[in-house]
Design a protein around this motif. Structure first.
Motif, mmCIF file in Angstrom:
data_model
loop_
_atom_site.group_PDB
_atom_site.id
_atom_site.type_symbol
_atom_site.label_atom_id
_atom_site.label_comp_id
_atom_site.label_asym_id
_atom_site.label_seq_id
_atom_site.Cartn_x
_atom_site.Cartn_y
_atom_site.Cartn_z
ATOM 1 N N VAL A 41 0.838 -1.204 0.000
ATOM 2 C CA VAL A 41 0.000 0.000 0.000
ATOM 3 C C VAL A 41 0.871 1.250 0.000
ATOM 4 N N TYR A 42 1.868 1.263 0.860
ATOM 5 C CA TYR A 42 2.754 2.437 0.983
ATOM 6 C C TYR A 42 3.511 2.698 -0.318
ATOM 7 N N GLN A 43 4.112 1.650 -0.859
ATOM 8 C CA GLN A 43 4.920 1.821 -2.060
ATOM 9 C C GLN A 43 4.077 2.193 -3.276
ATOM 10 N N CYS A 48 2.338 6.325 -7.156
ATOM 11 C CA CYS A 48 1.324 7.098 -7.868
ATOM 12 C C CYS A 48 1.412 8.589 -7.540
ATOM 13 N N PHE A 49 1.778 8.901 -6.279
ATOM 14 C CA PHE A 49 1.821 10.293 -5.834
ATOM 15 C C PHE A 49 3.133 10.552 -5.093
ATOM 16 N N PRO A 50 4.245 10.647 -5.821
ATOM 17 C CA PRO A 50 5.555 10.786 -5.166
ATOM 18 C C PRO A 50 5.694 12.055 -4.336
ATOM 19 N N ILE A 61 -0.673 10.168 2.611
ATOM 20 C CA ILE A 61 -1.506 9.504 1.619
ATOM 21 C C ILE A 61 -1.718 8.034 1.951
ATOM 22 N N LEU A 62 -1.200 7.585 3.081
ATOM 23 C CA LEU A 62 -1.441 6.228 3.563
ATOM 24 C C LEU A 62 -2.436 6.313 4.715
ATOM 25 N N LEU A 63 -3.638 5.797 4.510
ATOM 26 C CA LEU A 63 -4.679 5.861 5.526
ATOM 27 C C LEU A 63 -4.350 4.950 6.700
ATOM 28 N N ALA A 64 -4.521 5.463 7.917
ATOM 29 C CA ALA A 64 -4.295 4.643 9.105
ATOM 30 C C ALA A 64 -5.264 3.472 9.162
ATOM 31 N N SER A 65 -6.469 3.648 8.598
ATOM 32 C CA SER A 65 -7.460 2.564 8.625
ATOM 33 C C SER A 65 -7.025 1.354 7.819
#
Length: 326
Positions: A41-43, A48-50, A61-65
């Motif tokens: 997910v992170y990578q 996609c959005f560097p 841009i990484l959701l905690a959920s």
């Protein structure tokens, strides 16, 4: 684990500590899957959005959920709350509701609570209950100015990208293990079920048989043993047959009534005779598991024989199993 197993039974019942039905290998596979899933997910999201979006740093841009979703799709891959529809719709519907609430009632103390409440109701009606969805709805409200500036773009970035990544990782990782293929539909299609003649189906299911089957499945199921066995017991009552009973009740032994769910009970027959009535005809027993645990009573050997379905013994991990003849 041993520390939990050593807790008093009454405390374990209040805390609803379920029996541990998975082996160590399954636990480590789940942990590894969650590690790989969040890494994907992170990578993928950073690829996609560097430079992030909306002025937010890359990490935002990484959701905690997604951490909670990883627990479900990797630790409980066959659970109802873990399936693709629940993950996709649960997050997206909740994100839409969270953004809408923030737009309609910005900066109100109750906006976050309203978003979560409406998200839970919507997930119920749409049959996509996914607990992390509540966190996604709440994040749309309390995520700060950068998240608020996204508006409904929040559904696409980061929610849709995160969801697509976690589902892709779940499908590919769990496919490596035949017993935990994801989604559960793939596991069911690949199962080989031997046909059973009608005469063989007359064997009555018991609590001990059920626990043994769950242990053999070696997969975490997001329904408690009691709820599932109670459902089976209600069905079984419509087709109950005469049961076989032990020929002899021996003092110092454990016996099960062979029922399911809340009706299940295990008694230990004492070597001490009852104080009332003829000692040759009355036995003291203690309820050591299931319905009425902790109760002590006395009955005739014949009454106990009619109540008991078979003799049982306590095995490692706190599971009761049928005692095999020596």
């Amino acid at each position: 684990m041993k520390p939990l197993s050593s807790l008093p039974q009454s405390l374990r019942n209040w805390l609803s500590i379920e029996r541990n039905q998975t082996n160590h290998g399954e636990k480590w596979i789940s942990a590894l899957g969650a590690l790989i899933g969040i890494t994907v997910v992170y990578q993928l999201t950073h690829w996609c959005f560097p430079h992030g979006f909306g002025g937010a740093p890359g990490g935002a841009i990484l959701l905690a959920s997604m951490g909670a979703s990883a627990v479900l799709v990797f630790a409980v891959p066959h659970g109802a709350l873990s399936q693709p529809w629940s993950v996709m719709a649960g997050h997206l519907v909740s994100a839409f509701i969270g953004v809408s609430c923030q737009k309609l009632a910005p900066d109100q103390a109750w906006t976050g609570a309203l978003a979560v409440g409406l998200a839970v109701g919507a997930m119920h009606y749409l049959r996509c209950i996914h607990p992390p969805g509540g966190a996604t709805a709440l994040a749309a409200v309390i995520g700060g100015a950068d998240v608020h500036a996204l508006g409904y773009q929040y559904l696409l970035t980061p929610v849709s990208i995160n969801v697509a990544a976690i589902l892709t990782a779940a499908v590919l990782f769990n496919a490596c293990f035949a017993w935990r293929r994801y989604p559960v539909h793939l596991h069911r299609r690949r199962q080989q079920t031997a046909p059973v003649a009608s005469a063989q189906r007359s064997v009555d299911l018991t609590q001990e048989d059920f626990h043994a089957a769950i242990s053999q499945l070696n997969s975490f199921v997001d329904i408690t043993d009691d709820n599932l066995t109670e459902l089976l017991e209600l069905a079984k009552q419509h087709a109950e047959r005469d049961a076989l009973h032990p020929a002899l009740i021996a003092p110092g032994r454990y016996y099960s009534n062979g029922r399911l769910g809340r009706a299940w009970s295990v008694r230990r027959v004492s070597v001490t005779p009852a104080l009332e009535g003829p000692t040759a005809q009355r036995l003291v027993y203690a309820v050591v598991a299931g319905n009425g645990i902790g109760n002590i009573g006395h009955a005739t050997a014949d009454d106990l024989r009619q109540w008991a379905r078979f003799e049982v013994e306590l095995q490692h991990g706190g599971r009761w199993a049928k005692r095999q003849p020596s």
